[in-house]
Design an enzyme around this catalytic site. Structure first.
Site, mmCIF file in Angstrom:
data_model
loop_
_atom_site.group_PDB
_atom_site.id
_atom_site.type_symbol
_atom_site.label_atom_id
_atom_site.label_comp_id
_atom_site.label_asym_id
_atom_site.label_seq_id
_atom_site.Cartn_x
_atom_site.Cartn_y
_atom_site.Cartn_z
ATOM 1 N N GLU A 170 0.871 -1.171 0.000
ATOM 2 C CA GLU A 170 0.000 0.000 0.000
ATOM 3 C C GLU A 170 0.908 1.220 0.000
ATOM 4 O O GLU A 170 1.688 1.424 0.939
ATOM 5 C CB GLU A 170 -0.927 0.057 1.210
ATOM 6 C CG GLU A 170 -1.862 1.263 1.108
ATOM 7 C CD GLU A 170 -2.635 1.591 2.380
ATOM 8 O OE1 GLU A 170 -3.453 2.543 2.322
ATOM 9 O OE2 GLU A 170 -2.410 0.942 3.412
ATOM 10 N N LYS A 197 -1.927 20.713 -9.809
ATOM 11 C CA LYS A 197 -1.187 21.695 -10.605
ATOM 12 C C LYS A 197 -0.249 20.993 -11.585
ATOM 13 O O LYS A 197 0.402 20.003 -11.240
ATOM 14 C CB LYS A 197 -0.393 22.621 -9.694
ATOM 15 C CG LYS A 197 -1.277 23.550 -8.861
ATOM 16 C CD LYS A 197 -0.444 24.503 -8.039
ATOM 17 C CE LYS A 197 -1.331 25.451 -7.231
ATOM 18 N NZ LYS A 197 -0.531 26.375 -6.386
ATOM 19 N N ASP A 216 -2.374 12.229 -2.843
ATOM 20 C CA ASP A 216 -2.501 13.641 -3.197
ATOM 21 C C ASP A 216 -2.588 13.714 -4.720
ATOM 22 O O ASP A 216 -1.685 13.235 -5.414
ATOM 23 C CB ASP A 216 -1.272 14.408 -2.691
ATOM 24 C CG ASP A 216 -1.396 15.913 -2.890
ATOM 25 O OD1 ASP A 216 -2.078 16.347 -3.852
ATOM 26 O OD2 ASP A 216 -0.796 16.656 -2.100
ATOM 27 N N ASP A 266 5.122 4.668 3.643
ATOM 28 C CA ASP A 266 4.838 6.091 3.785
ATOM 29 C C ASP A 266 6.074 6.759 4.367
ATOM 30 O O ASP A 266 6.826 6.135 5.118
ATOM 31 C CB ASP A 266 3.634 6.326 4.707
ATOM 32 C CG ASP A 266 2.907 7.637 4.407
ATOM 33 O OD1 ASP A 266 3.550 8.700 4.531
ATOM 34 O OD2 ASP A 266 1.718 7.603 4.048
ATOM 35 N N ASP A 312 -10.698 9.905 -3.744
ATOM 36 C CA ASP A 312 -11.858 10.794 -3.698
ATOM 37 C C ASP A 312 -11.734 11.889 -4.745
ATOM 38 O O ASP A 312 -12.606 12.751 -4.849
ATOM 39 C CB ASP A 312 -11.972 11.435 -2.310
ATOM 40 C CG ASP A 312 -10.780 12.339 -2.024
ATOM 41 O OD1 ASP A 312 -9.629 11.842 -2.089
ATOM 42 O OD2 ASP A 312 -10.982 13.535 -1.755
#
Length: 224
Positions: free
Chosen positions: A52, A130, A126, A77, A162
């Protein structure tokens, strides 16, 4: 989270047998001892390895590991104070098929050997909307190439997000490059046919998105 709490969690992570924190230099030098040896040395079995990426608090890593005890799960992470919760839960629940690595995701090809990984989950990354941030999107061309190297042939990638932008960007890129989109759903909680592993496991932030009636999307694909 206060700095004292972060420091406490960082220190506790150092004592956890299921947390690995290689230095950037150690990885880039190309001599990481566990590369190609995660099954034999760490998990001590020959079960499939599932990553993950950007695992946050580790809810998905732990949730999948409970659901699939015959697979090995690794949450990755750079923010160790976040995945501390998942690592601690796995220890408390005596889960031997869950590990965590504190590192930057762009270094994964230094951590895993070619064809060492069976599946990759990317959960709520994220979207880096941009244009100048395109190189940081976890489904851009460069990241897809990294995933292809470490994945077994026919290895699966899952994207749950999302972000309508991230969903659309990824679908467009996959179709444009000729990769196999096996399943796509732009609202997994309202449209029929969503896989149970997508709807039954929720992250902390996902539950907040749902309270605000935000659509959650999902793509399952193979990289050719």
């Amino acid at each position: 989270m206060g700095s004292k709490n972060k420091l406490k969690r960082f220190k506790e992570n150092e004592t956890f047998a299921n947390v690995f924190q290689p230095s950037r230099g150690e990885l880039i030098d190309g001599n990481y001892a566990l590369k190609g040896k995660w099954r034999k040395t760490v998990f001590k079995n020959e079960n499939p390895i599932v990553l993950e990426l950007g695992c946050g608090k580790g809810e998905y890593t732990v949730g999948l590991a409970k659901r699939y005890p015959n697979k090995n799960f690794i949450g990755i992470d750079i923010k160790g104070a976040r995945f501390w919760r998942g690592a601690k839960t796995a220890i408390e629940d005596k889960m031997s098929n869950v590990m965590f690595i504190r590192t930057q995701i762009e270094l994964i090809e230094y951590i895993f050997e070619d064809n060492e990984v069976d599946e990759i989950w990317i959960t709520f990354p994220d979207p880096q909307i941009k244009y100048k941030r395109t190189k940081h999107r976890l489904t851009n061309l460069q990241f897809l190439e990294r995933y292809k190297r470490i994945l077994k042939p026919n290895g699966l990638v899952h994207l749950k997000t999302d972000s309508e932008f991230m969903h659309g960007y990824t679908l467009g890129l996959l179709h444009g490059l000729g990769h196999d989109v096996l399943y796509a759903n732009h609202n997994v909680y309202k449209l029929e046919g969503s896989p149970e592993e997508v709807t039954e496991i929720q992250t902390f932030y996902e539950s907040q998105y749902l309270e605000n009636d935000k659509a959650i999307t999902y793509i399952r694909f193979k990289i050719n």
